[in-house]
Structures are given as C-alpha cells and as structure tokens.
Scaffold this motif. Structure first.
Motif, PDB file in Angstrom:
ATOM      1  N   VAL A  27       0.851  -1.184   0.000  1.00 44.32           N
ATOM      2  CA  VAL A  27       0.000   0.000   0.000  1.00 44.32           C
ATOM      3  C   VAL A  27       0.892   1.240   0.000  1.00 44.32           C
ATOM      4  O   VAL A  27       1.998   1.222   0.557  1.00 44.32           O
ATOM      5  N   ILE A  28       0.422   2.285  -0.664  1.00 42.36           N
ATOM      6  CA  ILE A  28       1.158   3.544  -0.664  1.00 42.36           C
ATOM      7  C   ILE A  28       1.163   4.094   0.759  1.00 42.36           C
ATOM      8  O   ILE A  28       0.135   4.120   1.432  1.00 42.36           O
ATOM      9  N   GLU A  29       2.325   4.511   1.221  1.00 37.56           N
ATOM     10  CA  GLU A  29       2.540   4.921   2.608  1.00 37.56           C
ATOM     11  C   GLU A  29       1.521   5.954   3.092  1.00 37.56           C
ATOM     12  O   GLU A  29       1.016   5.863   4.204  1.00 37.56           O
ATOM     13  N   LYS A  30       1.173   6.924   2.267  1.00 38.03           N
ATOM     14  CA  LYS A  30       0.267   7.974   2.727  1.00 38.03           C
ATOM     15  C   LYS A  30      -1.213   7.574   2.683  1.00 38.03           C
ATOM     16  O   LYS A  30      -2.064   8.327   3.125  1.00 38.03           O
ATOM     17  N   ASN A  31      -1.528   6.364   2.218  1.00 34.59           N
ATOM     18  CA  ASN A  31      -2.911   5.887   2.191  1.00 34.59           C
ATOM     19  C   ASN A  31      -3.256   5.276   3.561  1.00 34.59           C
ATOM     20  O   ASN A  31      -3.306   4.061   3.744  1.00 34.59           O
ATOM     21  N   THR A  32      -3.497   6.154   4.516  1.00 31.48           N
ATOM     22  CA  THR A  32      -3.704   5.716   5.898  1.00 31.48           C
ATOM     23  C   THR A  32      -4.964   4.866   6.064  1.00 31.48           C
ATOM     24  O   THR A  32      -4.991   3.978   6.909  1.00 31.48           O
ATOM     25  N   ARG A  33      -5.980   5.105   5.287  1.00 30.42           N
ATOM     26  CA  ARG A  33      -7.211   4.306   5.407  1.00 30.42           C
ATOM     27  C   ARG A  33      -6.975   2.852   5.019  1.00 30.42           C
ATOM     28  O   ARG A  33      -7.414   1.938   5.705  1.00 30.42           O
ATOM     29  N   SER A  34      -6.274   2.628   3.932  1.00 30.51           N
ATOM     30  CA  SER A  34      -5.973   1.255   3.518  1.00 30.51           C
ATOM     31  C   SER A  34      -5.053   0.573   4.519  1.00 30.51           C
ATOM     32  O   SER A  34      -5.228  -0.603   4.840  1.00 30.51           O
ATOM     33  N   ARG A  35      -4.068   1.309   5.034  1.00 32.42           N
ATOM     34  CA  ARG A  35      -3.177   0.746   6.044  1.00 32.42           C
ATOM     35  C   ARG A  35      -3.966   0.339   7.281  1.00 32.42           C
ATOM     36  O   ARG A  35      -3.735  -0.734   7.852  1.00 32.42           O
ATOM     37  N   HIS A  36      -4.913   1.172   7.681  1.00 33.64           N
ATOM     38  CA  HIS A  36      -5.726   0.874   8.859  1.00 33.64           C
ATOM     39  C   HIS A  36      -6.552  -0.399   8.655  1.00 33.64           C
ATOM     40  O   HIS A  36      -6.642  -1.232   9.558  1.00 33.64           O
ATOM     41  N   PHE A  43      -3.126  -7.958   9.411  1.00 33.31           N
ATOM     42  CA  PHE A  43      -1.865  -7.890   8.686  1.00 33.31           C
ATOM     43  C   PHE A  43      -0.790  -7.273   9.578  1.00 33.31           C
ATOM     44  O   PHE A  43      -1.075  -6.383  10.385  1.00 33.31           O
ATOM     45  N   SER A  44       0.435  -7.729   9.416  1.00 34.78           N
ATOM     46  CA  SER A  44       1.579  -7.179  10.137  1.00 34.78           C
ATOM     47  C   SER A  44       2.462  -6.415   9.167  1.00 34.78           C
ATOM     48  O   SER A  44       2.697  -6.865   8.038  1.00 34.78           O
ATOM     49  N   PHE A  45       2.971  -5.287   9.623  1.00 38.44           N
ATOM     50  CA  PHE A  45       3.893  -4.493   8.819  1.00 38.44           C
ATOM     51  C   PHE A  45       5.189  -5.271   8.647  1.00 38.44           C
ATOM     52  O   PHE A  45       5.725  -5.835   9.595  1.00 38.44           O
ATOM     53  N   VAL A  46       5.699  -5.311   7.404  1.00 34.22           N
ATOM     54  CA  VAL A  46       6.929  -6.035   7.110  1.00 34.22           C
ATOM     55  C   VAL A  46       8.083  -5.069   6.866  1.00 34.22           C
ATOM     56  O   VAL A  46       9.127  -5.155   7.490  1.00 34.22           O
ATOM     57  N   ARG A  47       7.887  -4.122   5.917  1.00 36.56           N
ATOM     58  CA  ARG A  47       8.967  -3.201   5.573  1.00 36.56           C
ATOM     59  C   ARG A  47       8.445  -2.064   4.711  1.00 36.56           C
ATOM     60  O   ARG A  47       7.353  -2.139   4.166  1.00 36.56           O
ATOM     61  N   GLU A  48       9.254  -1.023   4.606  1.00 38.97           N
ATOM     62  CA  GLU A  48       8.986   0.078   3.683  1.00 38.97           C
ATOM     63  C   GLU A  48       9.931  -0.048   2.507  1.00 38.97           C
ATOM     64  O   GLU A  48      11.065  -0.485   2.655  1.00 38.97           O
ATOM     65  N   TYR A  55       2.891  -5.427   3.853  1.00 33.94           N
ATOM     66  CA  TYR A  55       2.233  -6.114   4.967  1.00 33.94           C
ATOM     67  C   TYR A  55       2.087  -7.588   4.624  1.00 33.94           C
ATOM     68  O   TYR A  55       2.075  -7.980   3.457  1.00 33.94           O
ATOM     69  N   ARG A  56       1.899  -8.412   5.671  1.00 35.96           N
ATOM     70  CA  ARG A  56       1.731  -9.854   5.480  1.00 35.96           C
ATOM     71  C   ARG A  56       0.822 -10.394   6.574  1.00 35.96           C
ATOM     72  O   ARG A  56       0.869  -9.937   7.710  1.00 35.96           O
ATOM     73  N   ILE A  57       0.014 -11.389   6.194  1.00 34.01           N
ATOM     74  CA  ILE A  57      -0.803 -12.107   7.157  1.00 34.01           C
ATOM     75  C   ILE A  57      -0.745 -13.593   6.821  1.00 34.01           C
ATOM     76  O   ILE A  57      -0.736 -13.967   5.648  1.00 34.01           O
ATOM     77  N   THR A  58      -0.674 -14.418   7.851  1.00 30.22           N
ATOM     78  CA  THR A  58      -0.669 -15.865   7.650  1.00 30.22           C
ATOM     79  C   THR A  58      -2.051 -16.426   7.958  1.00 30.22           C
ATOM     80  O   THR A  58      -2.877 -15.772   8.610  1.00 30.22           O
TER      81      THR A  58
END
Length: 66
Positions: A27-36, A43-48, A55-58
């Motif tokens: 997701v684009i970093e500034k897209n806070t709604r999608s990140r939320h 989902f867990s944050f992996v890296r920038e 993000y990743r989820i198992t």
C-alpha cells in the motif's frame, strides 16, 4: 466498515478456497485508510520500500482473530 468486511471475505477465500498459507499486501505509505484496514484484519507491517509499505498475514494469524 465496508472495506474491512471486503478484506475479511477476500482473506477467507484466499485461505479456505485457494489454500494459501499467507497473503501479502503493498500500500502507498500515505494511504492511511488502507493501512488501517490491513492492520485491523490482522496484517503485520513487514517493511517500507520507497513510497510503499509491505504487509503480510498468515492463515494462522487470520484464523486466530476473533
């Protein structure tokens, strides 16, 4: 809301029907709604990487969510 419900349906399909063990999202970093939404469903944050956040989820993490 609607985005969270849609994401949960997508993950249910990915894990139950497709048999995937993990799903990644970018997701684009500034897209806070999608990140939320991603974080809300587990989902867990992996890296920038540049302007993107990965993000990743198992399957286990998703199935453990109430």
């Amino acid at each position: 809301g609607v985005g969270t419900k849609a994401e949960r349906l997508l993950l249910t399909y990915a894990f139950d029907e497709l048999g995937l063990n993990a799903v990644t999202a970018r997701v684009i970093e500034k897209n806070t709604r999608s990140r939320h939404v991603l974080e809300k469903v587990g989902f867990s944050f992996v890296r920038e990487e540049g302007i993107f956040r990965h993000y990743r989820i198992t399957r286990d993490a998703f199935c453990a969510k109430p």
